[in-house]
Design a protein around this motif. Structure first.
Motif, PDB file in Angstrom:
ATOM      1  N   ARG A  32       0.743  -1.267  -0.088  1.00  0.00           N
ATOM      2  CA  ARG A  32      -0.161   0.126  -0.329  1.00  0.00           C
ATOM      3  C   ARG A  32       1.241   1.570   0.092  1.00  0.00           C
ATOM      4  O   ARG A  32       0.174   2.524   0.043  1.00  0.00           O
ATOM      5  CB  ARG A  32      -1.267  -0.220   0.992  1.00  0.00           C
ATOM      6  CG  ARG A  32      -2.325  -1.163   0.694  1.00  0.00           C
ATOM      7  CD  ARG A  32      -2.814  -1.768   2.248  1.00  0.00           C
ATOM      8  NE  ARG A  32      -4.430  -2.364   2.221  1.00  0.00           N
ATOM      9  CZ  ARG A  32      -3.666  -3.647   1.900  1.00  0.00           C
ATOM     10  NH1 ARG A  32      -2.909  -3.880   1.978  1.00  0.00           N
ATOM     11  NH2 ARG A  32      -4.499  -4.792   1.379  1.00  0.00           N
ATOM     12  N   GLY A  33       2.028   1.599  -0.196  1.00  0.00           N
ATOM     13  CA  GLY A  33       3.239   2.513   0.225  1.00  0.00           C
ATOM     14  C   GLY A  33       3.890   2.348   0.982  1.00  0.00           C
ATOM     15  O   GLY A  33       4.668   2.914   0.650  1.00  0.00           O
ATOM     16  N   GLY A  34       3.466   1.799   1.979  1.00  0.00           N
ATOM     17  CA  GLY A  34       3.967   2.087   3.021  1.00  0.00           C
ATOM     18  C   GLY A  34       5.640   1.743   3.131  1.00  0.00           C
ATOM     19  O   GLY A  34       6.353   1.378   2.258  1.00  0.00           O
ATOM     20  N   THR A  35       6.889   3.020   4.017  1.00  0.00           N
ATOM     21  CA  THR A  35       8.249   2.372   3.959  1.00  0.00           C
ATOM     22  C   THR A  35       8.065   1.213   5.603  1.00  0.00           C
ATOM     23  O   THR A  35       7.719   1.775   6.413  1.00  0.00           O
ATOM     24  CB  THR A  35       9.503   3.283   4.162  1.00  0.00           C
ATOM     25  OG1 THR A  35       8.981   4.467   3.381  1.00  0.00           O
ATOM     26  CG2 THR A  35      10.042   2.947   4.176  1.00  0.00           C
ATOM     27  N   VAL A  36       8.189   0.031   5.047  1.00  0.00           N
ATOM     28  CA  VAL A  36       9.000  -1.019   6.018  1.00  0.00           C
ATOM     29  C   VAL A  36      10.245  -0.824   6.706  1.00  0.00           C
ATOM     30  O   VAL A  36      10.948  -1.147   6.037  1.00  0.00           O
ATOM     31  CB  VAL A  36       8.270  -2.447   5.985  1.00  0.00           C
ATOM     32  CG1 VAL A  36       8.035  -3.419   7.034  1.00  0.00           C
ATOM     33  CG2 VAL A  36       6.897  -2.171   5.103  1.00  0.00           C
ATOM     34  N   TYR A  37      10.261  -0.917   7.821  1.00  0.00           N
ATOM     35  CA  TYR A  37      11.575  -1.634   8.728  1.00  0.00           C
ATOM     36  C   TYR A  37      11.141  -2.996   9.031  1.00  0.00           C
ATOM     37  O   TYR A  37      10.329  -3.354  10.323  1.00  0.00           O
ATOM     38  CB  TYR A  37      12.046  -0.655   9.565  1.00  0.00           C
ATOM     39  CG  TYR A  37      12.684   0.878   9.512  1.00  0.00           C
ATOM     40  CD1 TYR A  37      13.709   1.439   9.720  1.00  0.00           C
ATOM     41  CD2 TYR A  37      11.978   1.837   9.442  1.00  0.00           C
ATOM     42  CE1 TYR A  37      14.203   2.216   9.461  1.00  0.00           C
ATOM     43  CE2 TYR A  37      12.306   2.717   8.575  1.00  0.00           C
ATOM     44  CZ  TYR A  37      13.727   2.535   9.149  1.00  0.00           C
ATOM     45  OH  TYR A  37      14.326   3.841   8.278  1.00  0.00           O
ATOM     46  N   VAL A  38      11.585  -3.428   8.609  1.00  0.00           N
ATOM     47  CA  VAL A  38      11.255  -5.242   8.668  1.00  0.00           C
ATOM     48  C   VAL A  38      12.644  -5.788   9.684  1.00  0.00           C
ATOM     49  O   VAL A  38      14.223  -5.559   9.578  1.00  0.00           O
ATOM     50  CB  VAL A  38      12.242  -6.351   7.298  1.00  0.00           C
ATOM     51  CG1 VAL A  38      12.248  -7.769   7.267  1.00  0.00           C
ATOM     52  CG2 VAL A  38      11.072  -5.786   6.676  1.00  0.00           C
ATOM     53  N   THR A  39      11.895  -6.139  11.003  1.00  0.00           N
ATOM     54  CA  THR A  39      13.648  -6.339  11.790  1.00  0.00           C
ATOM     55  C   THR A  39      12.573  -7.788  12.413  1.00  0.00           C
ATOM     56  O   THR A  39      11.604  -8.197  12.016  1.00  0.00           O
ATOM     57  CB  THR A  39      13.154  -5.504  13.202  1.00  0.00           C
ATOM     58  OG1 THR A  39      12.046  -5.731  14.185  1.00  0.00           O
ATOM     59  CG2 THR A  39      13.110  -4.379  12.504  1.00  0.00           C
ATOM     60  N   ASP A  40      14.108  -8.776  12.646  1.00  0.00           N
ATOM     61  CA  ASP A  40      13.930  -9.981  13.151  1.00  0.00           C
ATOM     62  C   ASP A  40      14.987 -10.129  14.025  1.00  0.00           C
ATOM     63  O   ASP A  40      16.344  -9.513  13.715  1.00  0.00           O
ATOM     64  CB  ASP A  40      13.856 -10.814  12.252  1.00  0.00           C
ATOM     65  CG  ASP A  40      13.226 -12.538  12.920  1.00  0.00           C
ATOM     66  OD1 ASP A  40      12.180 -12.455  12.559  1.00  0.00           O
ATOM     67  OD2 ASP A  40      13.641 -13.268  13.151  1.00  0.00           O
ATOM     68  N   ILE A  41      14.928 -11.128  15.101  1.00  0.00           N
ATOM     69  CA  ILE A  41      16.686 -11.833  15.845  1.00  0.00           C
ATOM     70  C   ILE A  41      17.515 -11.965  14.695  1.00  0.00           C
ATOM     71  O   ILE A  41      18.551 -12.246  14.710  1.00  0.00           O
ATOM     72  CB  ILE A  41      15.895 -12.108  16.697  1.00  0.00           C
ATOM     73  CG1 ILE A  41      17.915 -12.615  17.665  1.00  0.00           C
ATOM     74  CG2 ILE A  41      15.906 -13.550  16.044  1.00  0.00           C
ATOM     75  CD1 ILE A  41      17.362 -12.402  19.246  1.00  0.00           C
ATOM     76  N   GLU A  42      16.880 -12.722  13.870  1.00  0.00           N
ATOM     77  CA  GLU A  42      17.335 -13.580  12.349  1.00  0.00           C
ATOM     78  C   GLU A  42      17.521 -12.789  11.052  1.00  0.00           C
ATOM     79  O   GLU A  42      17.013 -12.533  10.972  1.00  0.00           O
ATOM     80  CB  GLU A  42      17.016 -14.873  11.686  1.00  0.00           C
ATOM     81  CG  GLU A  42      17.148 -15.732  13.734  1.00  0.00           C
ATOM     82  CD  GLU A  42      16.474 -17.200  13.001  1.00  0.00           C
ATOM     83  OE1 GLU A  42      16.797 -18.416  13.129  1.00  0.00           O
ATOM     84  OE2 GLU A  42      14.940 -17.395  12.829  1.00  0.00           O
ATOM     85  N   GLU A  43      18.714 -12.408  11.587  1.00  0.00           N
ATOM     86  CA  GLU A  43      19.179 -11.019  10.788  1.00  0.00           C
ATOM     87  C   GLU A  43      18.793 -11.506   9.635  1.00  0.00           C
ATOM     88  O   GLU A  43      18.277 -10.793   8.385  1.00  0.00           O
ATOM     89  CB  GLU A  43      20.763 -10.350  10.429  1.00  0.00           C
ATOM     90  CG  GLU A  43      20.931  -8.915   9.621  1.00  0.00           C
ATOM     91  CD  GLU A  43      22.264  -8.988  10.379  1.00  0.00           C
ATOM     92  OE1 GLU A  43      23.270  -7.236   9.625  1.00  0.00           O
ATOM     93  OE2 GLU A  43      23.357  -9.574  10.465  1.00  0.00           O
ATOM     94  N   SER A  44      19.500 -12.964   8.754  1.00  0.00           N
ATOM     95  CA  SER A  44      19.220 -13.326   7.260  1.00  0.00           C
ATOM     96  C   SER A  44      17.657 -13.463   6.737  1.00  0.00           C
ATOM     97  O   SER A  44      17.152 -13.151   5.461  1.00  0.00           O
ATOM     98  CB  SER A  44      20.085 -14.804   6.972  1.00  0.00           C
ATOM     99  OG  SER A  44      19.371 -15.574   7.858  1.00  0.00           O
TER     100      SER A  44
END
Length: 284
Positions: A32-44
């Motif tokens: 929908r056009g958002g800028t998303v910071y995708v975070t996870d403890i597993e970087e890969s």
């Protein structure tokens, strides 16, 4: 009444977004056009989700994040506010569980601590790092905290997980009331997943090796009388759009499965019958 949420220009942070529901939510915002910071403890895993979004024409930024690390959460919040001046959606989704299910009396202190540290304090760290500046930015924003059907149903053998998710419910309900009381343009939604087919059942891979259930003699709980017929498997890909709809409607709750109404009604009836106040005493 909150103002309309602007998905097209939204700045979003999703924890536990390396797969499953978190990935689905991140993809739905990006679509929908958002800028998303995708975070996870597993970087890969975070990088994989971000790559999928970017290849599809969206905008995602991958970051490794341990939600139990308050300093790391503060650092991420600082980066986001420095880059964009605001955050529009905070999705506290990261969570873990244990297998096999076990009775409360068969769980170790470390089991309880690990579950609560991630499932509850991971949410708290997100709230504490982002909310003060979310309130100052003065624009429409939304918070989604992931709970579980375990918090609104009763699942023997799942007590530790239930306790951690019930804590998420409690803080989310009060947070919503506080925003309403203060007149903030911020919504709060609790996400209640039922049996969504994610990797959460393997989340002990993230524990210290010596504490994992598969290297200890953990007695599996044997359920004798109860079942959960409402809990049919659901692919996580469907959850993202459910969350988007909930934010559009400023819904306090979003469920992946029909609510366990029989259990909830029985709980209310038992609450009503548990009042032994002055009127009750006078009638006997």
């Amino acid at each position: 009444m909150l103002t309309a949420f602007n998905f097209g220009e939204a700045i979003v942070m999703v924890t536990g977004a390396g797969g499953g529901m978190g990935r689905s939510i991140a993809e739905s915002f990006a679509a929908r056009g958002g800028t998303v910071y995708v975070t996870d403890i597993e970087e890969s895993a975070a990088q994989e989700t971000a790559q999928l979004i970017n290849v599809a024409g969206g905008h995602a930024i991958a970051r490794q994040l341990d939600v139990t690390d308050a300093n790391a959460m503060d650092a991420l919040a600082n980066d986001i506010f420095e880059a964009h001046g605001r955050i529009d959606a905070l999705i506290n989704n990261a969570g873990v569980t244990m297998r096999p299910f076990r009775a409360i009396w068969d769980a170790s202190a470390q089991d309880f601590e690990w579950m609560m540290r991630i499932n509850y304090f991971g949410v708290i760290n997100g709230l504490r790092s982002f909310i003060p500046r979310m309130r100052e930015q003065g624009s429409r924003a939304h918070i989604v905290n992931t709970s579980s059907f375990a918090a609104i149903d009763t699942i023997p053998g799942h007590g530790m997980y239930t306790a951690s998710k019930a804590a998420v419910d409690g803080i989310s309900n009060v947070l919503r009331a506080e925003f309403e009381d203060q007149g903030d343009d911020i919504g709060v939604t609790i996400l209640y997943p039922g049996q969504v087919t994610t990797r959460i059942g393997t989340s002990e891979r993230l524990r210290d090796a010596a504490e994992r259930s598969d290297v200890r003699e953990v007695k599996a709980y044997e359920m004798k009388n109860l079942s959960n017929p409402h809990n049919e498997p659901l692919a996580p890909e469907f959850v993202g759009d459910m969350v988007i709809t909930a934010i559009e409607r400023n819904a306090p709750f979003v469920l992946t499965h029909p609510a366990p109404t029989d259990n909830l009604k029985a709980r209310v009836e038992k609450l009503n019958s548990g009042y032994f106040g002055l009127h009750s005493q006078a009638s006997h």
